[in-house]
Each structure stands twice: as structure tokens, then as C-alpha cells.
Design a protein around this motif. Structure first.
Motif, PDB file in Angstrom:
ATOM      1  N   LEU A 253      -4.991  -2.451  -3.478  1.00 31.86           N
ATOM      2  CA  LEU A 253      -5.800  -2.458  -2.260  1.00 31.86           C
ATOM      3  C   LEU A 253      -6.605  -1.175  -2.203  1.00 31.86           C
ATOM      4  O   LEU A 253      -6.117  -0.094  -2.563  1.00 31.86           O
ATOM      5  N   SER A 254      -7.838  -1.314  -1.730  1.00 29.53           N
ATOM      6  CA  SER A 254      -8.690  -0.129  -1.614  1.00 29.53           C
ATOM      7  C   SER A 254      -9.602  -0.265  -0.411  1.00 29.53           C
ATOM      8  O   SER A 254      -9.953  -1.375   0.005  1.00 29.53           O
ATOM      9  N   LEU A 255      -9.965   0.867   0.150  1.00 32.12           N
ATOM     10  CA  LEU A 255     -10.926   0.958   1.248  1.00 32.12           C
ATOM     11  C   LEU A 255     -11.960   1.996   0.881  1.00 32.12           C
ATOM     12  O   LEU A 255     -11.620   3.145   0.594  1.00 32.12           O
ATOM     13  N   ALA A 256     -13.227   1.559   0.866  1.00 33.94           N
ATOM     14  CA  ALA A 256     -14.341   2.447   0.539  1.00 33.94           C
ATOM     15  C   ALA A 256     -14.124   3.116  -0.817  1.00 33.94           C
ATOM     16  O   ALA A 256     -14.447   4.285  -1.013  1.00 33.94           O
ATOM     17  N   GLY A 257     -13.543   2.375  -1.760  1.00 34.78           N
ATOM     18  CA  GLY A 257     -13.337   2.893  -3.105  1.00 34.78           C
ATOM     19  C   GLY A 257     -12.094   3.739  -3.274  1.00 34.78           C
ATOM     20  O   GLY A 257     -11.806   4.181  -4.398  1.00 34.78           O
ATOM     21  N   HIS A 258     -11.348   3.994  -2.213  1.00 33.30           N
ATOM     22  CA  HIS A 258     -10.137   4.803  -2.298  1.00 33.30           C
ATOM     23  C   HIS A 258      -8.917   3.884  -2.346  1.00 33.30           C
ATOM     24  O   HIS A 258      -8.733   3.019  -1.477  1.00 33.30           O
ATOM     25  N   SER A 259      -8.087   4.092  -3.361  1.00 31.34           N
ATOM     26  CA  SER A 259      -6.899   3.262  -3.517  1.00 31.34           C
ATOM     27  C   SER A 259      -5.909   3.533  -2.400  1.00 31.34           C
ATOM     28  O   SER A 259      -5.747   4.674  -1.939  1.00 31.34           O
ATOM     29  N   LEU A 260      -5.254   2.469  -1.983  1.00 32.98           N
ATOM     30  CA  LEU A 260      -4.239   2.560  -0.940  1.00 32.98           C
ATOM     31  C   LEU A 260      -2.861   2.367  -1.567  1.00 32.98           C
ATOM     32  O   LEU A 260      -2.739   1.990  -2.730  1.00 32.98           O
ATOM     33  N   SER A 261      -1.841   2.649  -0.784  1.00 33.06           N
ATOM     34  CA  SER A 261      -0.461   2.474  -1.238  1.00 33.06           C
ATOM     35  C   SER A 261       0.172   1.361  -0.422  1.00 33.06           C
ATOM     36  O   SER A 261       0.772   1.613   0.627  1.00 33.06           O
ATOM     37  N   PRO A 262       0.015   0.125  -0.875  1.00 33.82           N
ATOM     38  CA  PRO A 262       0.519  -0.993  -0.073  1.00 33.82           C
ATOM     39  C   PRO A 262       2.037  -1.120  -0.168  1.00 33.82           C
ATOM     40  O   PRO A 262       2.667  -0.659  -1.121  1.00 33.82           O
ATOM     41  N   ARG A 263       2.577  -1.782   0.819  1.00 37.27           N
ATOM     42  CA  ARG A 263       3.997  -2.141   0.837  1.00 37.27           C
ATOM     43  C   ARG A 263       4.092  -3.635   0.519  1.00 37.27           C
ATOM     44  O   ARG A 263       3.496  -4.457   1.204  1.00 37.27           O
ATOM     45  N   VAL A 264       4.828  -3.962  -0.529  1.00 35.69           N
ATOM     46  CA  VAL A 264       4.960  -5.352  -0.968  1.00 35.69           C
ATOM     47  C   VAL A 264       6.189  -5.962  -0.305  1.00 35.69           C
ATOM     48  O   VAL A 264       7.258  -5.347  -0.263  1.00 35.69           O
ATOM     49  N   THR A 265       6.025  -7.154   0.233  1.00 37.87           N
ATOM     50  CA  THR A 265       7.127  -7.828   0.923  1.00 37.87           C
ATOM     51  C   THR A 265       8.198  -8.228  -0.079  1.00 37.87           C
ATOM     52  O   THR A 265       7.994  -8.216  -1.297  1.00 37.87           O
ATOM     53  N   GLU A 266       9.350  -8.608   0.461  1.00 33.68           N
ATOM     54  CA  GLU A 266      10.511  -8.893  -0.379  1.00 33.68           C
ATOM     55  C   GLU A 266      10.260 -10.056  -1.337  1.00 33.68           C
ATOM     56  O   GLU A 266      10.745 -10.051  -2.470  1.00 33.68           O
ATOM     57  N   ASP A 267       9.483 -11.046  -0.926  1.00 35.39           N
ATOM     58  CA  ASP A 267       9.221 -12.183  -1.815  1.00 35.39           C
ATOM     59  C   ASP A 267       8.166 -11.865  -2.862  1.00 35.39           C
ATOM     60  O   ASP A 267       7.904 -12.674  -3.761  1.00 35.39           O
ATOM     61  N   GLY A 268       7.545 -10.685  -2.768  1.00 37.81           N
ATOM     62  CA  GLY A 268       6.578 -10.261  -3.765  1.00 37.81           C
ATOM     63  C   GLY A 268       5.224 -10.904  -3.669  1.00 37.81           C
ATOM     64  O   GLY A 268       4.371 -10.680  -4.536  1.00 37.81           O
TER      65      GLY A 268
END
Length: 548
Positions: A253-268
Motif C-alpha cells: 500500500l502506498s500514498l503519494a508514492g510513499h510506502s505504508l506499513s499495512p496490517r494484514v488480517t488473520e485470514d491473509g
């Protein structure tokens, strides 16, 4: 036997013996000789002829090294450095003047090299791929069998019996497979078999396994945002999800070209990130998902805007009724130009939605006292509630007013009841009201007992700092005088009625008792008449059946 017949008999016997001696076989062992290319092979040429004088030999294009035979009618040779892939060998014998011969083909072979299976790429479910297996420099190729397997399942078997070429050949075997989810992790192998029957020479090699890596990515990812119009530094959630994929996806995931650190749910299958942005403008939100080698993405634009609190200015918050109030609403510098303002006073709209600055004017009345004037700022494309300014409360002053609404001109009372004079004046500051009549002063709102002396006209006056107002109120008091003669007459009538009622009841009671006594006597007489004669005699003192 006659002497002349003996020569003929001997001749027939000699001819039969010659024919018997002429019938014999010649053979080569092994009958289908094979030898490794460049190697040595031992061959035996023999016969079934029983004549010790029989002669024979083995002919070949190779140098022969004679070996000691184990019997009189056989030849044993060793052929060395066989460098022909196929050569003829001839074995012959002379027996009793007859020549017999037999030929064989000497086949040279190469030991099998290991089969090589080409790499198998990651395959999407439903995708077809051609498996390719190489078996290099096979000789003789007609004796080769190639088997392709997936796990323990045979996918394809190839043979080459129609190939007559003896020289080494590179063999390539191909087979088309279609990927399924159950293929994940299965090993693909290629087995090569070179069987030189009836000799005891055979080779068996298997390629290194190639594990199948299968993936399934049937649909594009779904990108979800709670709002696409966002205020600067406002935190919001980005959610990106996929479904029915295999194996587990990898999110970016990214916003304005900057990568984000997403949280992935348990089911993936879903990634969520909380982000914010400090600058105004339009920025791209991107969700990239990789499943196997395939990468898919979704993107959307988010509009980030500056939304400060609006500032409301009113020229005067304390006014006289009928005067004009004016003012304006403005947004601080740096706000987004798309923002719109609106000014309201209670339910009334003073200035409808428009850009900053936004002005207004308004003539106030007494009813507008205490009204809140408010300015709101909104982003038209956003679902968020508008931001509000600090409200300004108006104070509207007014002279006293006495009218029918608060001070009815005619009021009815009843003597002896607790009542209050109803007379309330409008005005701000709140007026003080006093009502007078013939030296009697009443304060509206105070309770007192109504008297017939209150009947008449009261003059009420309301006053505050801005002026006075007067109003006349007519009060009617309802009352009734007491009639003593009537009361005495009523009492006498009541007493007389009670006396008559008593006498009447006494007479009625005496007559009732007499009727009850007479009724009892009549009932006894009727019962006596119903008795039989003998019962009557018994009653009079003579028992039935008694003797005189």
C-alpha cells in the motif's frame, strides 16, 4: 538275398548316410550381441556338425583375437575397440563337404546419461504448460522408453521402436499439462529406460525433480476508503482485499508514492493501513497485490484539503428591535478554495452557501432576542459534518408592550377563589408591571383571594429602561347572597318529611307482623286436613287397632 542286389543296397545306405552327415546347424553366441561403444565383446561361432574334421570361422571387420574354444567344433574370438555402432558378423562351417553359415548384427550402445527436465515456471490455475525432458546421445534409441510423472501419477510414456538409426541421438520428449490447485508442491520427474533385451544390459536414469508452484489470482483487488475527501492531518483507513486467491497474497500500500506499513488480517486476505497527509492536493492511493508471479493493482485519488474553523464577525450583538445587524464570515488564510460558508440565525438562513468571505445583513425584532448567529464551513463533495464557528448570541432590547396576548382586557373571577391578575408585558429588559384600582394595587402573577370589591377596571402599567406602556383590564367577580328564610323553610320541610316517614313505617311494620301470624295459622289448619282418619284418631288419643 541275390548277389546282384547287394551293391544296390550298399549304395542306398551310403547315400542316406551322406544326407544325414550333411544336416547340421551353425550358430553365434550371443545371437544378438551388444557391446559398449569402444569396448570389447567375446563371440562364439559353433556348429552341430559331428564330423571332427569340420572347419569353420567367424568373420568380422574388426580385429579378432582368437581364444581357446571349449569344444572341437566352435571358434571363440574377442573383438576389441568396437567403434562402429552397427556391424555384421558372419559365422560359417564346412561339414562333410557342405557349408552352412549364419549372420548377426553387433550393436554398440552408450550408457544412458541422466535425463534432464527443463525448469517449470510458476503456473496459474487453468494455465497449460509444456513439460520438456532431454535425454542426450542415446544409442540405440529404439530401445529407449521415457516416462513423465507428476508425483506417483504417470502423465506420458514415449517409446521409439520405429527408429532404425543406430548412431547416438538427442531425444526430446514433450507433454502439455494444465495446472490445478491440487498440483501445488507435486514433483515432476522424467525417467529414461534403455533396455537391450534379450541381453542383460539395461539402464535407468531419472531427472532431478521439478516441484510445481501453482497460484490462482482470478480477480483484481478491491480498494476501499472511508472517504476520498480528507482534511489535512486527518487520519483515515485504507483497506485492500482479495478473495479466492492461492497461495497467500502479498500486499503493498502506498500514498503519494510513499510506502505504508499495512496490517494484514488473520485470514491473509485483507490489508489495512491508517494514514494521514499534511499537504493539500490530489494524491494517488495504490494497492498492489502479488500472488505467485502475477501482480495486480488498484488505485484511486484522494483529495486532501485544509479545513480550518470559520470565523464569524457581527458588528453589534446588543441591538434595539427594528435595527439592522450586519457581519461576515471568513476562513483563515491557506484554506482550500473549494470550501463553502453559510450563516444562520436559529432556523433562519442569513447567507446561503458560498465562498469565503461571506457577508450578511438582518433587521432584528424582539423575538430574535437570544438567537444564536452561527457560521458553518463545509466541503461540498464530503460527507462530513460542517465545521462551526463560535456562535454569537444576540441581545435585542425593546420597549414594554401590553396586548391581548399577554394581558387580556377582560378577566372573570369567582368570589372566594385564589386568583391572579393575568398581565404580562413583552419587552427587553423584562418590564415591571403594576395594576391599580381605587387605591388597591395588584402585582400580576401574585395569588390572592377574589373579592367582590375587585370588580371593576384596573389600570396596568409596564415599564423598563426604554419606556412605558399602559392597558386597562376589567375584572368581573361572580358572587351569591345567602337567603335565611329559604334555608329555614327547607329545614322544616325536611323534618316534616322525616316524621311522616317514621309514622308510615310503624304502621307498615305492624300490619306486616299481623299478616305473618295469620299466614302461619292457616298453614297449620291445612296440614291437619291432609291427615288420614286413623291418624286423626291417633292424634285424638286412640291408637289404631285398640280394643274397646
Amino acid at each position: 538275398m541275390r548277389p546282384a542286389a547287394l551293391p544296390l543296397l550298399l549304395c542306398a545306405v551310403n547315400m542316406l548316410a551322406g544326407q544325414l552327415h550333411a544336416f547340421f546347424k551353425v550358430f553365434i553366441e550371443p545371437p544378438e550381441p551388444v557391446v559398449e561403444y569402444g569396448g570389447t565383446v567375446r563371440l562364439k561361432c559353433g556348429t552341430t556338425c559331428q564330423d571332427p574334421s569340420a572347419t569353420g570361422n567367424l568373420e568380422t571387420s574388426f580385429y579378432k583375437h582368437q581364444l581357446e574354444a571349449s569344444g572341437p567344433n566352435e571358434k571363440v574370438v574377442e573383438l576389441r575397440n568396437i567403434t562402429e555402432w552397427s556391424s555384421n558378423i558372419l559365422c560359417y562351417f564346412f561339414c562333410n563337404g557342405t557349408r552352412e553359415m549364419v549372420s548377426a548384427t553387433l550393436i554398440a550402445y552408450r550408457p544412458l546419461e541422466q535425463a534432464v527436465l527443463e525448469p517449470v515456471p510458476q503456473l496459474e490455475v487453468g494455465e497449460s504448460h509444456e513439460l520438456v525432458c532431454h535425454v542426450p546421445r542415446v544409442a540405440p534409441v529404439r530401445n529407449l522408453t521415457v516416462i513423465l510423472r507428476r508425483g506417483a501419477t504417470t502423465l506420458h510414456t514415449a517409446t521409439f521402436k520405429d527408429k532404425d538409426k543406430n548412431e547416438p541421438q538427442d531425444v526430446v520428449v514433450r507433454h502439455l499439462v494444465t495446472a490445478e490447485r491440487g498440483d501445488q508442491g507435486q514433483n515432476i520427474t522424467c525417467q529414461a529406460l534403455l533396455d537391450l533385451q534379450p541381453s542383460n544390459v539395461h539402464f535407468n536414469t531419472t531427472s532431478s525433480p521439478r516441484a510445481l508452484d501453482v497460484y490462482d489470482f482470478p480477480e483484481d483487488p478491491q480498494l476501499e476508503m472511508s472517504e476520498t475527501n480528507l482534511e489535512t492531518d486527518e487520519k483515515f483507513n485504507i483497506s485492500c482485499s482479495v478473495r479466492d486467491v492461492f497461495p497467500a497474497p502479498r500486499f503493498e500500500l502506498s500514498l503519494a508514492g510513499h510506502s505504508l506499513s499495512p496490517r494484514v488480517t488473520e485470514d491473509g486476505l485483507r490489508a489495512v493501513a491508517e494514514v494521514s497527509h499534511a499537504q493539500q492536493g490530489q494524491f494517488e492511493v495504490v494497492c498492489s497485490v502479488r500472488v505467485g508471479p502475477k501482480k495486480r493493482r488498484q488505485q484511486t485519488l484522494v483529495h486532501v484539503y485544509s479545513h480550518p474553523q470559520p470565523q464569524l464577525n457581527v458588528n453589534n450583538s446588543v441591538l434595539k428591535e427594528g435595527t439592522e445587524v450586519s457581519g461576515g464570515c471568513v476562513l483563515p488564510p491557506g484554506h482550500s478554495p473549494e470550501l463553502q460558508l453559510q450563516v444562520t440565525a436559529g432556523p433562519r438562513v442569513l447567507a446561503t452557501w458560498g465562498p469565503s468571505p461571506l457577508g450578511f445583513t438582518w433587521n432584528v425584532s424582539e423575538e430574535d432576542n437570544g438567537t444564536e448567529v452561527l457560521c458553518e464551513a463545509r466541503m461540498p463533495a464530503s460527507k462530513k459534518n460542517p465545521k462551526k464557528s463560535v456562535p454569537v448570541v444576540l441581545i435585542v432590547t425593546a420597549k414594554p408592550k401590553l396586548d391581548d396576548r399577554g394581558c387580556p382586557s377582560s378577566q372573570n373571577w369567582t368570589e372566594g377563589e385564589n386568583v391572579t391578575l393575568r398581565c404580562q408585558a413583552r419587552g427587553n429588559p423584562r418590564p415591571h408591571v403594576v395594576c391599580k384600582k381605587d387605591g388597591t394595587t395588584l402585582i400580576p402573577g401574585q395569588w390572592h383571594m377574589a373579592k367582590r370589591a375587585h370588580t371593576g377596571m384596573f389600570q396596568c402599567e409596564a415599564s423598563n429602561a426604554l419606556g412605558r406602556d399602559k392597558r386597562d383590564i376589567t375584572v368581573w367577580v361572580q358572587y351569591h347572597d345567602i337567603n335565611v328564610g329559604l334555608i329555614v323553610a327547607v329545614v322544616l320541610v325536611v323534618l316534616g318529611a322525616l316524621a311522616i316517614a317514621g309514622i308510615t313505617y310503624g304502621i307498615y311494620y305492624r300490619k306486616k307482623k299481623m299478616r305473618e301470624y295469620q299466614l302461619q295459622k292457616e298453614q297449620q289448619r291445612m296440614e291437619m286436613q291432609k291427615l288420614r282418619p286413623e291418624e286423626t284418631v291417633g292424634v285424638n288419643g286412640s291408637a289404631p287397632g285398640s280394643q274397646p
